[in-house]
Design a protein around this motif. Sequence first.
Motif, PDB file in Angstrom:
ATOM      1  N   HIS A 165       0.863  -0.993  -0.108  1.00  0.00           N
ATOM      2  CA  HIS A 165       0.165  -0.321   0.089  1.00  0.00           C
ATOM      3  C   HIS A 165       1.080   1.544  -0.098  1.00  0.00           C
ATOM      4  O   HIS A 165       0.805   2.339  -0.617  1.00  0.00           O
ATOM      5  N   LEU A 166       1.915   1.163   0.751  1.00  0.00           N
ATOM      6  CA  LEU A 166       3.118   2.337   0.567  1.00  0.00           C
ATOM      7  C   LEU A 166       3.544   1.932  -0.040  1.00  0.00           C
ATOM      8  O   LEU A 166       3.441   3.515  -1.182  1.00  0.00           O
ATOM      9  N   ALA A 167       4.599   1.618  -1.021  1.00  0.00           N
ATOM     10  CA  ALA A 167       4.862   1.539  -2.610  1.00  0.00           C
ATOM     11  C   ALA A 167       3.751   2.234  -3.643  1.00  0.00           C
ATOM     12  O   ALA A 167       4.068   3.255  -4.648  1.00  0.00           O
ATOM     13  N   VAL A 168       2.685   1.506  -3.485  1.00  0.00           N
ATOM     14  CA  VAL A 168       1.284   2.234  -5.012  1.00  0.00           C
ATOM     15  C   VAL A 168       1.319   3.295  -4.114  1.00  0.00           C
ATOM     16  O   VAL A 168       1.165   3.902  -5.056  1.00  0.00           O
ATOM     17  N   SER A 169       1.143   3.889  -2.768  1.00  0.00           N
ATOM     18  CA  SER A 169       1.110   5.194  -2.634  1.00  0.00           C
ATOM     19  C   SER A 169       2.144   6.240  -2.876  1.00  0.00           C
ATOM     20  O   SER A 169       2.149   7.632  -3.607  1.00  0.00           O
ATOM     21  N   GLY A 170       3.206   5.712  -2.863  1.00  0.00           N
ATOM     22  CA  GLY A 170       4.109   6.819  -2.967  1.00  0.00           C
ATOM     23  C   GLY A 170       4.932   6.537  -4.800  1.00  0.00           C
ATOM     24  O   GLY A 170       5.486   7.449  -4.813  1.00  0.00           O
ATOM     25  N   SER A 171       4.350   5.302  -5.424  1.00  0.00           N
ATOM     26  CA  SER A 171       4.838   5.712  -6.889  1.00  0.00           C
ATOM     27  C   SER A 171       3.666   7.064  -7.498  1.00  0.00           C
ATOM     28  O   SER A 171       4.247   7.239  -8.591  1.00  0.00           O
TER      29      SER A 171
END
Length: 215
Positions: A165-171
């Motif tokens: 979730h953090l990776a998708v939002s950060g992308s």
Amino acid sequence: ISLSCRAFFWLVSLLLSSLIWFIAVKASDPRDEPLQKGLLIFGVMFSVLLQEVFRFLYYKLLRKAIEGLVALSEDGCSPISIQQMAYVAGVGFGLMSGAFSMINLLADSLGPGTVGIHGDSQLYFLTSAFMTMVLIFLHTFWGILFFHGCEYRRWWEITAVVVMHLAVSGSTFCNPLYVGSLVPSYLLMAAAAAWAYLLSGGSAQNLRRFLLCKS
């Protein structure tokens, strides 16, 4: 009812994270661009973590509800499984997230101005639609993975959901380089879909029968 309740939990998490971000912005210097960008990143990451906290709280609420249904049933069995609850919860979370994303996009589309008139990408609305779609699917799969991790005390599965979730939002901070956000997000969606499918009892043989329309 479960779908509406899950949407309510997501709305509460969004309200709290938005409130904290609003207070942080108002208490800081609006002319300090690096600080404002840092606050935006903090707001997104905090919102993700708060959403996962509310996902866990919703799991605990459903667990208590299922225990109550088991106590009231004549055969000692719940009419609905935690796996079914996880799917419905994930869909509710994803649909509400997608609805708010589309509302923001439609509000931006009212103007003033034209997308891409100053040399920016003209694919803003198209890529935003694809991003909204992938987030709806991801929340559905994350719900299955998260509930499975909570049910069987596999904390690494819960951690994997939070990291994804953090990776998708950060992308999304790679935008307007949309390839940098869409490609990783769809790859993570494929991985999460396969993982959720296996945890739900699926197999390669079942998938082959489905694709070939065999009973």
